[in-house]
Design a protein around this motif. Structure first.
Motif, PDB file in Angstrom:
ATOM      1  N   VAL A 118      -9.223   0.099  -5.621  1.00  0.00           N
ATOM      2  CA  VAL A 118      -9.679  -1.271  -5.318  1.00  0.00           C
ATOM      3  C   VAL A 118      -9.759  -1.331  -3.874  1.00  0.00           C
ATOM      4  O   VAL A 118      -9.191  -0.804  -3.015  1.00  0.00           O
ATOM      5  CB  VAL A 118      -8.892  -2.366  -5.965  1.00  0.00           C
ATOM      6  N   LEU A 135      -5.844  -6.384  -8.894  1.00  0.00           N
ATOM      7  CA  LEU A 135      -5.857  -5.550 -10.196  1.00  0.00           C
ATOM      8  C   LEU A 135      -4.701  -6.096 -10.977  1.00  0.00           C
ATOM      9  O   LEU A 135      -3.915  -6.832 -10.486  1.00  0.00           O
ATOM     10  CB  LEU A 135      -5.166  -4.161  -9.910  1.00  0.00           C
ATOM     11  N   VAL A 160      -2.144   2.830  -8.164  1.00  0.00           N
ATOM     12  CA  VAL A 160      -2.874   1.917  -7.258  1.00  0.00           C
ATOM     13  C   VAL A 160      -3.185   2.327  -6.085  1.00  0.00           C
ATOM     14  O   VAL A 160      -2.429   2.679  -5.254  1.00  0.00           O
ATOM     15  CB  VAL A 160      -2.005   0.526  -7.366  1.00  0.00           C
TER      16      VAL A 160
END
Length: 124
Positions: free
Chosen positions: A10, A16, A120
């Protein structure tokens, strides 16, 4: 068993939503914590959903940006992450414990069950 999902790439400032799904019974009786670990760093507490309690607790580093929500019927604890920063890049883990006191929520060693982690990455 726990399974974390929802990670990905991202851009900074983006959002997220991670989900931690549990199997087994009496899910409401478990406290569920979220942690993250970046390369070369220790596992860091993000926040926790305390058993039978509707008010999660958060680390200062994510307070106001991350939100934990829990659905005992679905046996899930979600982590909504907003205003993501590059320093949020890490592997994110959920963990659960049935017998954990409030002052131990931030200690990874106090959790009995761990999910496999989800990556992530916040990068432009």
């Amino acid at each position: 068993q726990l399974q974390a999902s929802g990670g990905g790439l991202v851009q900074p400032g983006g959002s997220l939503r991670l989900s931690c799904a549990a199997s087994g019974s009496n899910f409401g009786g478990y406290s569920v914590g979220w942690f993250r670990q970046a390369p070369g760093k220790e596992r860091e507490f993000i926040g926790a959903s305390i058993r039978w309690n509707s008010n999660p607790t958060y680390a200062d580093s994510v307070k106001g940006r991350f939100t934990i929500s829990r659905d005992n019927a679905k046996k899930t604890v979600d982590l909504q992450m907003n205003s993501l920063k590059p320093e949020d890049t890490a592997v994110y883990y959920c963990a659960a414990s049935q017998r954990i006191i409030y002052s131990d929520l931030r200690r990874p060693t106090r959790y009995h069950y761990w999910g496999q982690g989800t990556q992530v990455t916040v990068s432009s």
